[in-house]
Scaffold this motif. Structure first.
Motif, PDB file in Angstrom:
ATOM      1  N   LYS A  20       0.807  -1.044  -0.117  1.00 56.53           N
ATOM      2  CA  LYS A  20      -0.099  -0.032   0.115  1.00 56.53           C
ATOM      3  C   LYS A  20       0.884   1.227   0.147  1.00 56.53           C
ATOM      4  CE  LYS A  20      -4.388  -1.605   2.337  1.00 56.53           C
ATOM      5  NZ  LYS A  20      -5.104  -1.511   3.323  1.00 56.53           N
ATOM      6  N   LEU A  21       0.235   2.320  -0.642  1.00 58.93           N
ATOM      7  CA  LEU A  21       0.899   3.602  -0.737  1.00 58.93           C
ATOM      8  C   LEU A  21       1.351   4.212   0.851  1.00 58.93           C
ATOM      9  CD1 LEU A  21       2.378   5.774  -2.330  1.00 58.93           C
ATOM     10  CD2 LEU A  21      -0.037   6.694  -2.608  1.00 58.93           C
ATOM     11  N   GLY A  22       0.347   3.820   1.744  1.00 55.34           N
ATOM     12  CA  GLY A  22       0.511   4.265   3.114  1.00 55.34           C
ATOM     13  C   GLY A  22       1.937   3.805   3.899  1.00 55.34           C
ATOM     14  N   TRP A  23       2.091   2.440   3.566  1.00 54.75           N
ATOM     15  CA  TRP A  23       3.440   1.943   4.013  1.00 54.75           C
ATOM     16  C   TRP A  23       4.589   2.426   3.334  1.00 54.75           C
ATOM     17  CZ3 TRP A  23       4.881   0.030   8.271  1.00 54.75           C
ATOM     18  CH2 TRP A  23       3.958  -0.732   9.058  1.00 54.75           C
ATOM     19  N   GLU A  24       4.356   2.754   2.270  1.00 54.05           N
ATOM     20  CA  GLU A  24       5.625   3.274   1.380  1.00 54.05           C
ATOM     21  C   GLU A  24       6.078   4.596   1.934  1.00 54.05           C
ATOM     22  OE1 GLU A  24       4.813   3.339  -2.804  1.00 54.05           O
ATOM     23  OE2 GLU A  24       4.522   1.367  -3.086  1.00 54.05           O
ATOM     24  N   VAL A  25       5.069   5.451   2.219  1.00 54.39           N
ATOM     25  CA  VAL A  25       5.345   6.836   2.693  1.00 54.39           C
ATOM     26  C   VAL A  25       5.876   6.773   4.029  1.00 54.39           C
ATOM     27  CG1 VAL A  25       4.165   8.927   3.686  1.00 54.39           C
ATOM     28  CG2 VAL A  25       3.439   7.996   1.711  1.00 54.39           C
ATOM     29  N   VAL A  26       5.381   5.779   5.011  1.00 59.36           N
ATOM     30  CA  VAL A  26       5.821   5.433   6.291  1.00 59.36           C
ATOM     31  C   VAL A  26       7.223   5.100   6.333  1.00 59.36           C
ATOM     32  CG1 VAL A  26       5.591   3.825   8.439  1.00 59.36           C
ATOM     33  CG2 VAL A  26       3.686   5.106   7.548  1.00 59.36           C
ATOM     34  N   GLN A  27       7.566   4.079   5.461  1.00 58.11           N
ATOM     35  CA  GLN A  27       9.034   3.760   5.262  1.00 58.11           C
ATOM     36  C   GLN A  27      10.001   4.565   4.758  1.00 58.11           C
ATOM     37  OE1 GLN A  27       9.471  -0.532   4.338  1.00 58.11           O
ATOM     38  NE2 GLN A  27       7.585  -0.554   3.641  1.00 58.11           N
ATOM     39  N   GLN A  28       9.390   5.456   3.855  1.00 59.90           N
ATOM     40  CA  GLN A  28      10.481   6.550   3.326  1.00 59.90           C
ATOM     41  C   GLN A  28      10.680   7.658   4.490  1.00 59.90           C
ATOM     42  OE1 GLN A  28       9.055   8.305  -0.506  1.00 59.90           O
ATOM     43  NE2 GLN A  28       8.779   6.204  -1.289  1.00 59.90           N
ATOM     44  N   VAL A  29       9.626   7.817   5.077  1.00 58.91           N
ATOM     45  CA  VAL A  29      10.097   8.909   6.208  1.00 58.91           C
ATOM     46  C   VAL A  29      10.902   8.399   7.267  1.00 58.91           C
ATOM     47  CG1 VAL A  29       8.821  10.357   7.909  1.00 58.91           C
ATOM     48  CG2 VAL A  29       7.537  10.065   5.837  1.00 58.91           C
ATOM     49  N   ALA A  30      10.608   7.210   7.428  1.00 54.37           N
ATOM     50  CA  ALA A  30      11.318   6.462   8.753  1.00 54.37           C
ATOM     51  C   ALA A  30      12.838   6.267   8.329  1.00 54.37           C
ATOM     52  CB  ALA A  30      10.801   4.949   8.962  1.00 54.37           C
ATOM     53  N   ASP A  31      13.023   6.048   6.911  1.00 55.98           N
ATOM     54  CA  ASP A  31      14.464   5.905   6.347  1.00 55.98           C
ATOM     55  C   ASP A  31      15.125   7.125   6.120  1.00 55.98           C
ATOM     56  OD1 ASP A  31      14.253   3.160   6.512  1.00 55.98           O
ATOM     57  OD2 ASP A  31      13.448   2.782   4.429  1.00 55.98           O
TER      58      ASP A  31
END
Length: 212
Positions: free
Chosen positions: A1-12
């Motif tokens: 999901k796009l939501g998880w992609e955003v979360v992972q990009q911010v976390a990284d």
């Protein structure tokens, strides 16, 4: 999901603070996904991969400083005027798919019930969002896609829950959907700048203020 992609990009990323800025219900649906991830991040898991995802979600939650809603969330109902007004901005192929779906399922009560349930679920989740994070709502009274009445009720309810210093708003009398920056560039910049200042430096004003 796009939501998880955003979360992972911010976390990284190396950012120390994160402000989500969403436009229209597309942005609202994405925030709904992200919020769900952040709220479930406290769940413990023995699975290494899931534990790592939960760790990243907790990290993003600690970085989340604010949320900006531009022309959203929009109250809608299947078949409502603003619903079909929004369809005008879809491609010809997308409009045909929607039309075909409506014709195919016109007499299926369970299908219509699911659509109404989903619309109610989305709106309720926005009204009752439990995250205590600063929010800024940017909207106009004559937006044809985002009815201002329901949105103002939502803002007032959230202000009662969290306070006007946490829930901000910038209203325009006239400005097209998602075009507030183009229509009122100076006022838009002032509103967002004041909000970001509060998010990053704790300047709790409650209403966007002009630059001095």
């Amino acid at each position: 999901k796009l939501g998880w992609e955003v979360v992972q990009q911010v976390a990284d990323s190396q950012c120390s603070a994160f402000v989500f800025h969403g436009f229209s219900n597309g942005g609202g649906f994405l925030w709904e996904q992200i919020r769900g991830i952040l709220l479930s991040s406290t769940a413990m898991s023995t699975d290494n991969e899931m534990a790592e995802l939960a760790r990243k979600a907790r990290l993003v939650r600690s970085k989340l400083a604010g949320v900006v809603f531009d022309s959203c969330p929009a109250w809608y109902r299947p078949g409502s005027p603003n619903f079909y007004e929004a369809v005008k901005f879809c491609s010809w192929q997308e409009r045909m798919q929607i039309r075909f779906h409506d014709l195919l399922h016109a007499h299926e009560k369970p299908s219509m019930e699911r659509q109404f349930e989903r619309a109610d679920q989305y709106w309720s989740s926005m009204v009752q969002d439990p995250l205590d994070v600063r929010q800024l709502f940017l909207y106009s009274l004559d937006d044809q896609l985002t009815p201002s009445g329901p949105l103002q009720d939502l803002i007032e309810r959230r202000q009662r829950l969290f306070g006007a210093d946490r829930v901000w708003k910038r209203q325009w009398t006239s400005s097209p959907h998602c075009c507030h920056l183009l229509t009122h560039p100076k006022e838009y910049e002032e509103a967002v700048s004041s909000f970001l200042e509060a998010c990053l430096y704790g300047n709790d004003v409650g209403e966007p203020r002009p630059k001095l």
